[in-house]
Design a protein around this motif. Structure first.
Motif, PDB file in Angstrom:
ATOM      1  N   ILE A 270       0.832  -1.204   0.000  1.00  0.00           N
ATOM      2  CA  ILE A 270       0.000   0.000   0.000  1.00  0.00           C
ATOM      3  C   ILE A 270       0.868   1.256   0.000  1.00  0.00           C
ATOM      4  CG2 ILE A 270      -0.308   0.315   2.508  1.00  0.00           C
ATOM      5  CD1 ILE A 270      -3.027   0.604  -0.191  1.00  0.00           C
ATOM      6  N   PHE A 271       2.025   1.173   0.640  1.00  0.00           N
ATOM      7  CA  PHE A 271       2.996   2.270   0.652  1.00  0.00           C
ATOM      8  C   PHE A 271       3.456   2.568  -0.776  1.00  0.00           C
ATOM      9  CE2 PHE A 271       7.459   3.733   1.009  1.00  0.00           C
ATOM     10  CZ  PHE A 271       7.301   4.822   1.833  1.00  0.00           C
ATOM     11  N   GLU A 272       3.825   1.510  -1.497  1.00  0.00           N
ATOM     12  CA  GLU A 272       4.273   1.675  -2.884  1.00  0.00           C
ATOM     13  C   GLU A 272       3.129   2.104  -3.792  1.00  0.00           C
ATOM     14  OE1 GLU A 272       7.247   1.798  -4.125  1.00  0.00           O
ATOM     15  OE2 GLU A 272       8.049   1.445  -2.111  1.00  0.00           O
ATOM     16  N   SER A 273       1.924   1.644  -3.483  1.00  0.00           N
ATOM     17  CA  SER A 273       0.763   2.024  -4.291  1.00  0.00           C
ATOM     18  C   SER A 273       0.560   3.528  -4.282  1.00  0.00           C
ATOM     19  CB  SER A 273      -0.491   1.324  -3.761  1.00  0.00           C
ATOM     20  OG  SER A 273      -1.636   1.755  -4.472  1.00  0.00           O
ATOM     21  N   LEU A 274       0.617   4.125  -3.093  1.00  0.00           N
ATOM     22  CA  LEU A 274       0.410   5.571  -2.989  1.00  0.00           C
ATOM     23  C   LEU A 274       1.538   6.341  -3.664  1.00  0.00           C
ATOM     24  CD1 LEU A 274      -1.409   7.788  -2.017  1.00  0.00           C
ATOM     25  CD2 LEU A 274      -0.346   7.649   0.246  1.00  0.00           C
ATOM     26  N   ARG A 275       2.750   5.881  -3.527  1.00  0.00           N
ATOM     27  CA  ARG A 275       3.893   6.523  -4.198  1.00  0.00           C
ATOM     28  C   ARG A 275       3.733   6.444  -5.718  1.00  0.00           C
ATOM     29  NH1 ARG A 275       8.800   7.346  -1.380  1.00  0.00           N
ATOM     30  NH2 ARG A 275      10.003   6.743  -3.230  1.00  0.00           N
ATOM     31  N   GLU A 276       3.312   5.260  -6.204  1.00  0.00           N
ATOM     32  CA  GLU A 276       3.130   5.084  -7.649  1.00  0.00           C
ATOM     33  C   GLU A 276       1.978   5.939  -8.176  1.00  0.00           C
ATOM     34  OE1 GLU A 276       4.707   3.435 -10.071  1.00  0.00           O
ATOM     35  OE2 GLU A 276       6.306   2.843  -8.703  1.00  0.00           O
ATOM     36  N   TYR A 277       0.933   6.088  -7.355  1.00  0.00           N
ATOM     37  CA  TYR A 277      -0.198   6.923  -7.759  1.00  0.00           C
ATOM     38  C   TYR A 277       0.236   8.382  -7.922  1.00  0.00           C
ATOM     39  CZ  TYR A 277      -4.428   9.734  -7.376  1.00  0.00           C
ATOM     40  OH  TYR A 277      -5.405  10.670  -7.592  1.00  0.00           O
ATOM     41  N   CYS A 278       0.976   8.857  -6.941  1.00  0.00           N
ATOM     42  CA  CYS A 278       1.445  10.245  -6.991  1.00  0.00           C
ATOM     43  C   CYS A 278       2.370  10.458  -8.195  1.00  0.00           C
ATOM     44  CB  CYS A 278       2.173  10.604  -5.696  1.00  0.00           C
ATOM     45  SG  CYS A 278       1.087  10.611  -4.243  1.00  0.00           S
ATOM     46  N   SER A 279       3.247   9.497  -8.444  1.00  0.00           N
ATOM     47  CA  SER A 279       4.162   9.586  -9.578  1.00  0.00           C
ATOM     48  C   SER A 279       3.384   9.592 -10.895  1.00  0.00           C
ATOM     49  CB  SER A 279       5.139   8.409  -9.543  1.00  0.00           C
ATOM     50  OG  SER A 279       6.062   8.487 -10.599  1.00  0.00           O
ATOM     51  N   TYR A 280       2.332   8.780 -10.928  1.00  0.00           N
ATOM     52  CA  TYR A 280       1.476   8.701 -12.114  1.00  0.00           C
ATOM     53  C   TYR A 280       0.811  10.061 -12.393  1.00  0.00           C
ATOM     54  CZ  TYR A 280      -2.701   7.391 -14.811  1.00  0.00           C
ATOM     55  OH  TYR A 280      -3.704   7.327 -15.747  1.00  0.00           O
ATOM     56  N   ARG A 281       0.338  10.725 -11.343  1.00  0.00           N
ATOM     57  CA  ARG A 281      -0.311  12.025 -11.503  1.00  0.00           C
ATOM     58  C   ARG A 281       0.687  13.145 -11.810  1.00  0.00           C
ATOM     59  NH1 ARG A 281      -5.089  11.055 -13.280  1.00  0.00           N
ATOM     60  NH2 ARG A 281      -6.470   9.935 -11.834  1.00  0.00           N
ATOM     61  N   PHE A 282       1.951  12.906 -11.479  1.00  0.00           N
ATOM     62  CA  PHE A 282       3.000  13.893 -11.759  1.00  0.00           C
ATOM     63  C   PHE A 282       3.687  13.643 -13.109  1.00  0.00           C
ATOM     64  CE2 PHE A 282       2.557  15.403  -7.551  1.00  0.00           C
ATOM     65  CZ  PHE A 282       3.363  16.517  -7.352  1.00  0.00           C
ATOM     66  N   GLU A 283       3.119  12.745 -13.893  1.00  0.00           N
ATOM     67  CA  GLU A 283       3.795  12.290 -15.109  1.00  0.00           C
ATOM     68  C   GLU A 283       4.148  13.427 -16.065  1.00  0.00           C
ATOM     69  OE1 GLU A 283       3.441   8.675 -18.351  1.00  0.00           O
ATOM     70  OE2 GLU A 283       1.880   8.929 -16.839  1.00  0.00           O
ATOM     71  N   ILE A 284       3.223  14.311 -16.290  1.00  0.00           N
ATOM     72  CA  ILE A 284       3.479  15.429 -17.219  1.00  0.00           C
ATOM     73  C   ILE A 284       4.576  16.341 -16.690  1.00  0.00           C
ATOM     74  CG2 ILE A 284       2.481  17.486 -18.297  1.00  0.00           C
ATOM     75  CD1 ILE A 284      -0.202  15.995 -18.348  1.00  0.00           C
ATOM     76  N   ILE A 285       4.490  16.643 -15.391  1.00  0.00           N
ATOM     77  CA  ILE A 285       5.506  17.496 -14.768  1.00  0.00           C
ATOM     78  C   ILE A 285       6.875  16.839 -14.830  1.00  0.00           C
ATOM     79  CG2 ILE A 285       6.278  18.494 -12.563  1.00  0.00           C
ATOM     80  CD1 ILE A 285       3.259  18.791 -11.867  1.00  0.00           C
ATOM     81  N   CYS A 286       6.937  15.550 -14.489  1.00  0.00           N
ATOM     82  CA  CYS A 286       8.214  14.835 -14.443  1.00  0.00           C
ATOM     83  C   CYS A 286       8.816  14.603 -15.824  1.00  0.00           C
ATOM     84  CB  CYS A 286       8.030  13.483 -13.729  1.00  0.00           C
ATOM     85  SG  CYS A 286       7.727  13.653 -11.953  1.00  0.00           S
ATOM     86  N   SER A 287       7.973  14.637 -16.844  1.00  0.00           N
ATOM     87  CA  SER A 287       8.475  14.412 -18.203  1.00  0.00           C
ATOM     88  C   SER A 287       9.397  15.540 -18.668  1.00  0.00           C
ATOM     89  CB  SER A 287       7.304  14.266 -19.179  1.00  0.00           C
ATOM     90  OG  SER A 287       6.568  15.480 -19.275  1.00  0.00           O
ATOM     91  N   THR A 288       9.339  16.672 -17.970  1.00  0.00           N
ATOM     92  CA  THR A 288      10.182  17.814 -18.347  1.00  0.00           C
ATOM     93  C   THR A 288      11.496  17.850 -17.566  1.00  0.00           C
ATOM     94  OG1 THR A 288       9.178  19.270 -16.678  1.00  0.00           O
ATOM     95  CG2 THR A 288       8.094  19.152 -18.830  1.00  0.00           C
ATOM     96  N   ILE A 289      11.670  16.833 -16.672  1.00  0.00           N
ATOM     97  CA  ILE A 289      12.859  16.803 -15.808  1.00  0.00           C
ATOM     98  C   ILE A 289      13.588  15.471 -15.996  1.00  0.00           C
ATOM     99  CG2 ILE A 289      13.678  16.895 -13.413  1.00  0.00           C
ATOM    100  CD1 ILE A 289      11.091  18.439 -12.738  1.00  0.00           C
ATOM    101  N   LYS A 290      14.903  15.525 -15.993  1.00  0.00           N
ATOM    102  CA  LYS A 290      15.698  14.308 -16.138  1.00  0.00           C
ATOM    103  C   LYS A 290      16.076  13.767 -14.756  1.00  0.00           C
ATOM    104  CE  LYS A 290      19.640  12.391 -18.638  1.00  0.00           C
ATOM    105  NZ  LYS A 290      20.783  12.680 -19.537  1.00  0.00           N
ATOM    106  N   PHE A 291      15.629  12.545 -14.465  1.00  0.00           N
ATOM    107  CA  PHE A 291      15.944  11.891 -13.197  1.00  0.00           C
ATOM    108  C   PHE A 291      16.925  10.740 -13.430  1.00  0.00           C
ATOM    109  CE2 PHE A 291      11.652  13.621 -12.644  1.00  0.00           C
ATOM    110  CZ  PHE A 291      11.788  14.318 -11.443  1.00  0.00           C
ATOM    111  N   LYS A 292      17.676  10.393 -12.378  1.00  0.00           N
ATOM    112  CA  LYS A 292      18.629   9.275 -12.484  1.00  0.00           C
ATOM    113  C   LYS A 292      17.892   7.959 -12.707  1.00  0.00           C
ATOM    114  CE  LYS A 292      22.098  11.264  -9.351  1.00  0.00           C
ATOM    115  NZ  LYS A 292      22.773  11.100  -8.024  1.00  0.00           N
TER     116      LYS A 292
END
Length: 383
Positions: A270-292
């Motif tokens: 459930i911990f990973e589920s919530l993290r993955e959900y937030c990452s999913y909703r941040f997809e557009i924002i994160c697409s403009t940033i390069k992560f390791k």
């Protein structure tokens, strides 16, 4: 080598004269025919084999007067009802003789169920594929018998016990030398599921599904087909995994783990589920940033939701992001911190809460996470 447990079969109860019964020996690749008892069959069909015959003084004397023996035959006397002695003698013989061995437990009489369980585990303990455990099953009362390999019948019992345990716990005990079931497939699935390995769960479930289909079609297992169906029913929710996003998959597994009382594992999902959900909703924002990697990305997403500025790549680029979404972020972060604290608490020795309270609390947390998804709290992140 042949080993046989002796009894007092072979004479008429009233007249005390020798009697004979028909023994079907096809499975042994020997000629079927009439014999006084199972030992008589062994003596006639395996005349050159070393024979070890275990029994009480009464049983040994009875068979010596009934049948003919030679210098290759050895008698091992045990006390009446001494199962320990019988087991010990059999193990000693099997350990000293590396060649093909036939163990006949037909005349174990009162102890047949116990002897059967013991016999079925011998080949697994000794890892011997050359051990054949036989039993003359009665076909027609006091008239005919048919030899069967007992270890195969008992394997069905073992499989039923293993499947029953799997249904209850989704865990599988490692067992060697199974012929009717690929136990490694069950073991691999359990390991993946209980170690929070999502990719492993998806991969191993497909293999397990194929194995269950094979078991369902196996005629030898038709008497325990209901257990196979129950296993399939327990895992039915996994059928939808290919159609779900990561956070939805983790929710499915967290529910499954709570139901089976694996609370620490459930919290991790459930911990990973919530993290993955937030990452999913941040997809557009994160697409403009390069992560390791994905970890850095998810870590930065959760830092942003918690308004943690240090080493936050997202907030460096989008300075006003938290303030524009403060109400939604606070709601998510409150639930996230609650899960994190529960997870940390469960990882240590608990001296305050009882199991049922912890489980009930976790079920409520899962419900809140699901409601957060249904309400689509982070659907519109304002940039």
């Amino acid at each position: 080598m042949i080993i046989s447990i002796l009894g007092t079969a072979g004479r008429d109860f009233k007249t005390k004269e020798p009697v004979s019964f028909y023994y079907d020996c096809k499975i042994l690749d020997k000629k079927s025919g009439k014999f006084c008892n199972s030992l008589d069959m062994l003596l006639q069909h395996y005349p050159k084999e070393e024979g070890y015959f275990i029994g009480t003084e009464v049983a040994i004397d009875f068979q010596k007067k009934l049948l003919k023996f030679n210098n290759r035959h050895h008698f091992i006397e045990v006390e009446d009802d001494s199962l320990d002695d019988i087991f010990e003698k059999i193990l000693e013989l099997l350990n000293q003789e590396p060649n093909e061995t036939i163990l006949d437990i037909t005349h174990g009489f009162r102890h047949q169920p116990i002897m059967a369980i013991f016999a079925s585990t011998l080949s697994q303990f000794l890892e011997r594929k050359d051990l054949k455990i036989i039993y003359a099953k009665e076909k027609e009362r006091f008239k005919s018998y048919e030899y069967i390999y007992l270890d195969e019948y008992i394997e069905i019992t073992q499989i039923s016990l293993l499947l029953t345990g799997f249904i209850r716990t989704l865990n599988f005990i490692p067992v060697k030398n199974m012929k009717l079931l690929n136990n490694e497939i069950f073991e691999d699935f359990s390991k993946s599921l209980l170690s929070n390995d999502m990719k492993g769960v998806e991969r191993d479930y497909l293999l397990l599904k194929e194995e269950l289909e094979r078991l369902e079609k196996n005629e030898d297992l038709k008497h325990i087909s209901n257990l196979v169906l129950k296993v399939k029913s327990e895992l039915k929710s996994l059928e939808m995994l290919p159609f779900f996003t990561s956070y939805q998959k983790y929710i499915v597994l967290s529910k499954m783990m709570v139901e089976k009382n694996y609370l620490v594992v459930a919290l991790a999902y459930i911990f990973e589920s919530l993290r993955e959900y937030c990452s999913y909703r941040f997809e557009i924002i994160c697409s403009t940033i390069k992560f390791k990697d994905d970890y850095q990305r998810n870590d930065n997403v959760m830092k942003t939701i918690g308004n943690y500025q240090k080493e936050n790549i997202i907030l460096k680029k989008y300075h006003r992001l938290y303030h524009k979404n403060k109400e939604e972020f606070k709601k998510v972060n409150k639930l996230y911190n609650k899960i994190r604290k529960r997870r940390n608490a469960l990882a240590h020795i608990n001296t305050h809460s009882n199991f049922e309270d912890i489980k009930s609390d976790l079920e409520k947390i899962i419900q809140k996470v699901e409601k957060l998804y249904i309400d689509e709290v982070l659907k519109e992140i304002r940039v």
